[in-house]
Design a protein around this motif. Sequence first.
Motif, PDB file in Angstrom:
ATOM      1  N   LEU A 142      14.294  41.841  -2.254  1.00  0.00           N
ATOM      2  CA  LEU A 142      13.473  43.081  -2.494  1.00  0.00           C
ATOM      3  C   LEU A 142      14.360  44.425  -2.121  1.00  0.00           C
ATOM      4  N   LEU A 143      15.059  44.473  -0.973  1.00  0.00           N
ATOM      5  CA  LEU A 143      16.020  45.461  -0.668  1.00  0.00           C
ATOM      6  C   LEU A 143      16.995  45.593  -1.829  1.00  0.00           C
ATOM      7  N   GLU A 144      17.595  44.676  -2.093  1.00  0.00           N
ATOM      8  CA  GLU A 144      18.709  44.728  -3.274  1.00  0.00           C
ATOM      9  C   GLU A 144      18.258  45.249  -4.604  1.00  0.00           C
ATOM     10  N   LEU A 145      16.742  44.832  -4.956  1.00  0.00           N
ATOM     11  CA  LEU A 145      16.244  45.243  -6.182  1.00  0.00           C
ATOM     12  C   LEU A 145      15.894  46.775  -6.122  1.00  0.00           C
ATOM     13  N   ASP A 146      15.300  47.139  -4.888  1.00  0.00           N
ATOM     14  CA  ASP A 146      14.848  48.514  -4.645  1.00  0.00           C
ATOM     15  C   ASP A 146      16.286  49.206  -4.649  1.00  0.00           C
ATOM     16  N   GLY A 147      17.314  48.669  -4.095  1.00  0.00           N
ATOM     17  CA  GLY A 147      18.553  49.389  -3.883  1.00  0.00           C
ATOM     18  C   GLY A 147      19.041  49.818  -5.340  1.00  0.00           C
ATOM     19  N   LEU A 148      18.987  48.975  -6.342  1.00  0.00           N
ATOM     20  CA  LEU A 148      19.506  48.950  -7.743  1.00  0.00           C
ATOM     21  C   LEU A 148      19.091  50.258  -8.355  1.00  0.00           C
ATOM     22  N   HIS A 149      17.781  50.694  -8.113  1.00  0.00           N
ATOM     23  CA  HIS A 149      17.346  51.834  -8.805  1.00  0.00           C
ATOM     24  C   HIS A 149      18.076  53.177  -8.373  1.00  0.00           C
ATOM     25  N   SER A 150      18.380  53.232  -6.957  1.00  0.00           N
ATOM     26  CA  SER A 150      19.175  54.389  -6.547  1.00  0.00           C
ATOM     27  C   SER A 150      20.870  54.343  -7.174  1.00  0.00           C
ATOM     28  N   PHE A 151      21.188  53.190  -7.266  1.00  0.00           N
ATOM     29  CA  PHE A 151      22.410  52.994  -7.497  1.00  0.00           C
ATOM     30  C   PHE A 151      22.945  53.208  -9.199  1.00  0.00           C
ATOM     31  N   ASN A 152      22.572  52.587  -9.997  1.00  0.00           N
ATOM     32  CA  ASN A 152      23.209  52.848 -11.357  1.00  0.00           C
ATOM     33  C   ASN A 152      22.394  52.169 -12.268  1.00  0.00           C
ATOM     34  N   GLN A 153      22.493  52.099 -13.514  1.00  0.00           N
ATOM     35  CA  GLN A 153      21.715  51.660 -14.383  1.00  0.00           C
ATOM     36  C   GLN A 153      22.168  50.461 -15.273  1.00  0.00           C
ATOM     37  N   GLU A 154      23.123  49.994 -15.102  1.00  0.00           N
ATOM     38  CA  GLU A 154      23.926  48.957 -15.679  1.00  0.00           C
ATOM     39  C   GLU A 154      23.928  47.468 -15.047  1.00  0.00           C
ATOM     40  N   VAL A 155      23.139  47.337 -14.148  1.00  0.00           N
ATOM     41  CA  VAL A 155      22.865  45.945 -13.698  1.00  0.00           C
ATOM     42  C   VAL A 155      21.397  45.758 -13.976  1.00  0.00           C
ATOM     43  N   PHE A 156      21.371  44.438 -14.735  1.00  0.00           N
ATOM     44  CA  PHE A 156      20.155  44.109 -15.259  1.00  0.00           C
ATOM     45  C   PHE A 156      19.892  42.615 -14.623  1.00  0.00           C
ATOM     46  N   VAL A 157      18.505  42.718 -13.872  1.00  0.00           N
ATOM     47  CA  VAL A 157      18.211  41.458 -13.164  1.00  0.00           C
ATOM     48  C   VAL A 157      17.185  40.588 -13.887  1.00  0.00           C
ATOM     49  N   ILE A 158      17.515  39.425 -14.406  1.00  0.00           N
ATOM     50  CA  ILE A 158      16.495  38.639 -15.115  1.00  0.00           C
ATOM     51  C   ILE A 158      16.270  37.411 -14.516  1.00  0.00           C
ATOM     52  N   GLY A 159      14.973  37.515 -13.860  1.00  0.00           N
ATOM     53  CA  GLY A 159      14.275  36.357 -13.180  1.00  0.00           C
ATOM     54  C   GLY A 159      13.765  35.187 -14.137  1.00  0.00           C
ATOM     55  N   ALA A 160      13.885  33.894 -13.793  1.00  0.00           N
ATOM     56  CA  ALA A 160      13.197  33.268 -14.732  1.00  0.00           C
ATOM     57  C   ALA A 160      12.375  32.057 -13.783  1.00  0.00           C
ATOM     58  N   THR A 161      11.296  31.472 -14.415  1.00  0.00           N
ATOM     59  CA  THR A 161      10.607  30.496 -13.714  1.00  0.00           C
ATOM     60  C   THR A 161       9.646  29.530 -14.746  1.00  0.00           C
ATOM     61  N   ASN A 162       9.231  28.452 -14.402  1.00  0.00           N
ATOM     62  CA  ASN A 162       8.518  27.609 -15.249  1.00  0.00           C
ATOM     63  C   ASN A 162       7.069  27.825 -14.457  1.00  0.00           C
ATOM     64  N   THR A 163       6.933  28.564 -13.312  1.00  0.00           N
ATOM     65  CA  THR A 163       5.718  28.307 -12.686  1.00  0.00           C
ATOM     66  C   THR A 163       5.524  29.749 -12.133  1.00  0.00           C
ATOM     67  N   PRO A 164       5.050  30.694 -12.906  1.00  0.00           N
ATOM     68  CA  PRO A 164       5.035  32.045 -12.468  1.00  0.00           C
ATOM     69  C   PRO A 164       4.249  32.309 -11.225  1.00  0.00           C
ATOM     70  N   TRP A 165       3.162  31.624 -11.309  1.00  0.00           N
ATOM     71  CA  TRP A 165       1.991  31.423 -10.352  1.00  0.00           C
ATOM     72  C   TRP A 165       2.413  31.127  -9.013  1.00  0.00           C
ATOM     73  N   TYR A 166       3.608  30.395  -8.633  1.00  0.00           N
ATOM     74  CA  TYR A 166       4.237  30.320  -7.463  1.00  0.00           C
ATOM     75  C   TYR A 166       4.955  31.275  -7.016  1.00  0.00           C
ATOM     76  N   ILE A 167       5.302  32.347  -7.725  1.00  0.00           N
ATOM     77  CA  ILE A 167       6.156  33.321  -7.270  1.00  0.00           C
ATOM     78  C   ILE A 167       5.621  34.517  -6.180  1.00  0.00           C
ATOM     79  N   ASP A 168       6.529  34.576  -5.356  1.00  0.00           N
ATOM     80  CA  ASP A 168       5.793  35.536  -4.070  1.00  0.00           C
ATOM     81  C   ASP A 168       5.475  36.524  -4.695  1.00  0.00           C
ATOM     82  N   ALA A 169       4.212  37.227  -4.576  1.00  0.00           N
ATOM     83  CA  ALA A 169       3.415  38.526  -4.775  1.00  0.00           C
ATOM     84  C   ALA A 169       4.119  39.714  -4.622  1.00  0.00           C
ATOM     85  N   ALA A 170       5.025  39.840  -3.738  1.00  0.00           N
ATOM     86  CA  ALA A 170       5.846  41.037  -3.140  1.00  0.00           C
ATOM     87  C   ALA A 170       6.884  41.190  -4.215  1.00  0.00           C
TER      88      ALA A 170
END
Length: 267
Positions: A142-170
């Motif tokens: 979460l820290l890293e993702l929030d940090g990305l906003h302030s840093f720059n616009q050229e890092v794209f984070v793509i997450g993937a899952t077969n089971t989205p319902w298990y992903i931490d709500a935060a």
Amino acid sequence: KDKHQIVETEQPDVTFDDVGGLEEVKQQIRMNFILPLQQPELFQAFGKQAGGSLLLYGPPGCGKTFLARAVAGEINANFLHLDLQAILSMYIGESEHNLHDLFERARSEKPCVLFIDELDALGGSRHQMRQHHERMLVNQLLLELDGLHSFNQEVFVIGATNTPWYIDAALRRPGRFNQLIFVMPPAKEERGLIMQMKAAGKPQEKIDYDKLSAYSEHFSGADLTQVIDDATVKALERSMKAGSIQPIQESDVLQSLKNRKPTTLEW
Ligand code: ATP
């Protein structure tokens, strides 16, 4: 640093043209990731910056990883593939440290697509120690993702899952993986197209892939790739017997389709 092999870097040579179907998904990614890079002024006028994160979900083998690599190919970006299981196999503390290093590296290698597969691995195990470990890693992420906003616009984070319902709500709150994109199993025409793409360039007779796609219900892109591999082996065997190139025939593909079981049904 990479002794644990938590990450692999590559410069993918695949683009959206190599991904069969999924036109709406591609368009959604274009609008969010690709066009803001190419037309920054237009997008900034509407208050939209490039970069950010999104979450791909759907049954296995339908192209999530392939799409993420193709995004990198489209924008000539580096591709970093994070193995969450490997990072979770480290000691508490060491995991977070390595995750931080990885985001640093993504920033230093921008433009960069950082792909985090099996994001559900952070979704709350039943074992207390493991749960604690996952929680620490989620917080760091979460820290890293929030940090990305302030840093720059050229890092794209793509997450993937077969089971989205298990992903931490935060992880799903705004500014994080709040954009969910469903990568669905290919429809009939798409299945024909994928088979045709995988067989392209191989010696083959005139094959009606569109007709064959009727026999491929519930097959994933990965299943169809296997089918074409199987058909290729048949033609190779025939060629070795004959001592000359014997093309893939429609019946090879049909037989291979009948011999394989579709894998998207269990999802
Ligand atoms: P998992 O959830 O198991 O990680 P995934 O959705 O990430 O699966 P991929 O690894 O992207 O699936 O797909 C496996 C292989 O299947 C790809 O390397 C690609 O060759 C093929 N494939 C899947 N979908 C497509 C598609 N739409 N077009 C072309 N090839 C595809």
